[in-house]
Scaffold this active site. Sequence first.
Site, PDB file in Angstrom:
ATOM      1  N   THR A  43     -38.550  30.487 -79.588  1.00 19.22           N
ATOM      2  CA  THR A  43     -39.278  29.303 -79.137  1.00 19.22           C
ATOM      3  C   THR A  43     -39.347  29.311 -77.624  1.00 19.22           C
ATOM      4  OG1 THR A  43     -38.457  27.996 -80.992  1.00 19.22           O
ATOM      5  CG2 THR A  43     -39.357  26.751 -79.141  1.00 19.22           C
ATOM      6  N   SER A  62     -40.172  35.645 -81.195  1.00 14.42           N
ATOM      7  CA  SER A  62     -39.914  34.243 -81.542  1.00 14.42           C
ATOM      8  C   SER A  62     -41.129  33.354 -81.394  1.00 14.42           C
ATOM      9  CB  SER A  62     -38.794  33.697 -80.662  1.00 14.42           C
ATOM     10  OG  SER A  62     -39.229  33.570 -79.326  1.00 14.42           O
ATOM     11  N   GLY A  79     -33.884  25.552 -80.438  1.00 21.60           N
ATOM     12  CA  GLY A  79     -32.683  25.522 -81.262  1.00 21.60           C
ATOM     13  C   GLY A  79     -32.989  24.959 -82.640  1.00 21.60           C
ATOM     14  N   ARG A 134     -42.331  25.392 -94.069  1.00 17.90           N
ATOM     15  CA  ARG A 134     -41.335  24.664 -93.257  1.00 17.90           C
ATOM     16  C   ARG A 134     -41.905  24.414 -91.856  1.00 17.90           C
ATOM     17  NH1 ARG A 134     -38.519  25.842 -88.111  1.00 17.90           N
ATOM     18  NH2 ARG A 134     -36.592  24.653 -88.138  1.00 17.90           N
TER      19      ARG A 134
HETATM   20  N1  ASP Z   1     -36.728  24.975 -82.666  1.00 11.30           N
HETATM   21  C1  ASP Z   1     -37.299  26.061 -83.448  1.00 11.30           C
HETATM   22  C2  ASP Z   1     -37.543  25.563 -84.850  1.00 11.30           C
HETATM   23  O1  ASP Z   1     -36.702  24.859 -85.382  1.00 11.30           O
HETATM   24  C3  ASP Z   1     -36.481  27.289 -83.531  1.00 11.30           C
HETATM   25  C4  ASP Z   1     -35.772  27.772 -82.304  1.00 11.30           C
HETATM   26  O2  ASP Z   1     -35.917  27.239 -81.227  1.00 11.30           O
HETATM   27  O3  ASP Z   1     -35.015  28.732 -82.432  1.00 11.30           O
HETATM   28  O4  ASP Z   1     -38.520  25.965 -85.438  1.00 11.30           O
END
Ligand code: ASP
Length: 362
Positions: A200, A83, A252, A228
Amino acid sequence: MTHSITRRKFIKTGISLSAASFIPGTKKIIPPEKDRSRPVVISSRNGLRATEKAMKMISEGSDSLDAVITGVNIIEDDPEDISVGYGGLPNEDGVVELDSSVMHGPTHNAGAVAGLRNIKNPSKVAKLVMERTAHALLVGEGALRFAKSHGFKEENLLTDRSRKIWLKRKEMLSDSDFWLPSASEKIDPDLRAALDSHGTINCCALDAKGDLAGVTTTSGFFFKIPGRVGDSPIIGAGLYVDNDIGAAGSTGLGEANILTCGSNAVVEFMRKGHSPEEACIKTLVRISEKAKLWPRYLDENGHPAFDLNFYAINKKGEYGAASLWKGRRFAVHNGKENILRECAFLYKKERPVSAFSSGLYV
Ligand code: ASP
């Protein structure tokens, strides 16, 4: 159709995981006497090694920002964490694009990079943006050129494992294209794990002098549209620090967080006198309300069909974390022990963690 799993069937599997009971209401998880210490380091649940390292550095006198960045570098460098950083899951073209921000309380300064390719430690580059430019955020090609001019070496961030996960996802995405999954294959366990988890890392710290700092770093959503940018590099969304009040960060669904300036809201709730945990919960309540206007992000009960988590520390050394859904955890080092604790939550329902398996991609 000879393939064992079609796209539709797969997504249904994900949805059925979330069909448990729903009981709204907030829950205080942390006993009050245990939720204050100074120094303290807090992180998302994948951050135990980061909190350990950061606490060690702070105890030895390091600046709190250097400490949290060195802490998350461990996770960025780890190919097993899919991640963040090296081994992070790629965009839909199979290219890893990283986002990160840092914020330093004592100087009220911040730096960030977004869509950074080929550099495994975006958090280090974000700190250089803060220190060595008059800007706050560099993106894409410009961020890469900036990193290279500071001596960062380009490398391929896609590991064999993350490439394989990407390929499996591509093969099962549609029944109407030319990519075919292997006929013999059931769902690939690595792909299942990838879709059922989100990533993350956020890490915030308060040092013994009472100075605050934070970092958030990520490879963002797996299979995102190239270019993105999530919440992680957006100051006020994925991270915010006010040295007079506190620090907050998030993991998130970035889009929900960007639209509500979540980490800034957490700090503002702390400014009004709420504890870190209450501030996280109040922010999530606000986001849940706004989510009613986003039909594609709602579940069958009209509740947010996504995951969002906030982590916060205030100036006194109180800390807390909260999630939309029950069952999430966070890492904290309070100077005595380095442990995972349960987050407070808004909705008492076992949901799959990821945006993918919660149906967002149907
Ligand atoms: N917050 C991260 C994003 O939107 C992804 C995640 O935390 O899962 O890129």
